[in-house]
Scaffold this motif. Structure first.
Motif, PDB file in Angstrom:
ATOM      1  N   ARG A 244       0.844  -1.185   0.000  1.00 40.03           N
ATOM      2  CA  ARG A 244       0.000   0.000   0.000  1.00 40.03           C
ATOM      3  C   ARG A 244       0.886   1.244   0.000  1.00 40.03           C
ATOM      4  O   ARG A 244       1.919   1.265   0.660  1.00 40.03           O
ATOM      5  CB  ARG A 244      -0.919   0.018   1.228  1.00 40.03           C
ATOM      6  N   ARG A 256      -4.459   6.956   1.502  1.00 37.45           N
ATOM      7  CA  ARG A 256      -4.045   5.811   0.703  1.00 37.45           C
ATOM      8  C   ARG A 256      -4.325   6.095  -0.764  1.00 37.45           C
ATOM      9  O   ARG A 256      -5.435   6.448  -1.134  1.00 37.45           O
ATOM     10  CB  ARG A 256      -4.783   4.553   1.140  1.00 37.45           C
ATOM     11  N   ASP A 259      -3.114   0.338  -3.367  1.00 39.20           N
ATOM     12  CA  ASP A 259      -3.073  -0.763  -2.406  1.00 39.20           C
ATOM     13  C   ASP A 259      -2.811  -2.076  -3.114  1.00 39.20           C
ATOM     14  O   ASP A 259      -2.454  -2.104  -4.295  1.00 39.20           O
ATOM     15  CB  ASP A 259      -4.351  -0.807  -1.563  1.00 39.20           C
ATOM     16  N   GLU A 260      -3.020  -3.189  -2.387  1.00 37.48           N
ATOM     17  CA  GLU A 260      -2.660  -4.503  -2.905  1.00 37.48           C
ATOM     18  C   GLU A 260      -3.473  -4.923  -4.120  1.00 37.48           C
ATOM     19  O   GLU A 260      -3.101  -5.871  -4.816  1.00 37.48           O
ATOM     20  CB  GLU A 260      -2.780  -5.561  -1.794  1.00 37.48           C
TER      21      GLU A 260
END
Length: 273
Positions: A244, A256, A259-260
């Motif tokens: 992330r 954020r 992310d993944e």
């Protein structure tokens, strides 16, 4: 406005750290967490150093039972030479060279003069021990401070080990090529007798290992503006699920931005817009 970035990997840190603390080595050294980028910096230091080999360092075979990799040829040298039994830190090696000790030893069939202080340098496991800052381990004893991992899970700063034979430090293993970029202190079949950096094919004689005290956090290498309104981030790291990326303009409030879902465990670059 200057933007700051930080990264996270997706895992349960408390469990990972507890597992690290539970593993005990057999040598009297205090283990300390070490980030992957520092492991690789140490790897490269032994490979990239340019140093002066004086005539007394290039000793030929004048030391009983030992043979200098350079014969009697002095001058400027690249990389630290191989030494059977050796495990010098860089400063220790350079101090020995300044003191007129022998540079390396390629005779692996006798008791090493390294232990009597006559020569200096590193062998394969001494080099890996220095890269991990683990204290002295051998290819047969690294299992005390490492965990076996599959080749597909190798990350920068891990190693591949053939217990009782040889160990290599991993810089990168792109699985799609089947080639691994390694650092190692090696004879190279008589070609090298020094620390080298080279590409090798997959070898099933070796197991992937991860030093137990490798910091389980990614290390950001670069955050470079590649186009207007665009920053490319490059990192070293290992993750089970992915990564992330967070962005901030004040180092306080973080948002954020990836992310993944976009950054899987093999990712090492992200373009942020």
């Amino acid at each position: 406005m200057r933007k700051l970035f930080k990264m996270a990997f997706v895992a349960v840190l408390a469990v990972v750290l507890a597992g690290l603390a539970a593993r005990a080595g057999t040598f009297p050294y205090n283990k300390q967490p070490i980030p992957r980028d520092l492991i690789l910096e140490i790897c490269h230091l032994y490979y990239g150093i340019h140093w002066r080999c004086d005539p007394e360092n290039a000793y030929g075979t004048s030391i009983s039972g030992a043979e200098c990799p350079y014969g009697t040829t002095s001058g400027w040298k690249d990389a630290v030479p191989y030494c059977w039994g050796g495990a010098d830190e860089i400063y220790e090696y350079l101090e020995k060279m300044t003191a007129g000790k022998g540079a390396g030893d390629k005779n692996t069939s006798s008791s090493s003069p390294y232990y009597s202080g006559l020569v200096g340098s590193v062998d394969c496991s001494g080099y890996a021990s220095q890269c991990f800052r683990s204290g002295r381990y051998t290819t047969a004893s690294f299992h005390n401070v490492s965990t076996d991992i599959g080749w597909d899970h190798l990350a920068p700063g891990d190693a591949i080990n053939n217990p009782g034979s040889h160990i290599r430090m991993c810089e990168k293993y792109p699985t799609e090529t089947g080639l691994i970029l390694v650092y190692e202190s090696t004879s190279g079949g008589g070609l090298y007798w020094r620390v080298v950096r080279r590409l090798l094919a997959y070898d099933n004689n070796y197991n992937g290992i991860r030093y137990d005290y490798t910091t389980p956090l990614p290390s950001i290498l670069d955050a470079v503006r590649t186009n207007y309104g665009e920053v490319t981030i490059t990192w070293f790291g290992a993750a089970t699920t992915g990564f992330r990326v967070y962005r901030s303009t004040d180092n306080s409030a973080w948002t954020r931005v990836m992310d993944e879902a976009q950054l899987d465990p093999d990712a090492d670059t992200a373009v942020i817009r």
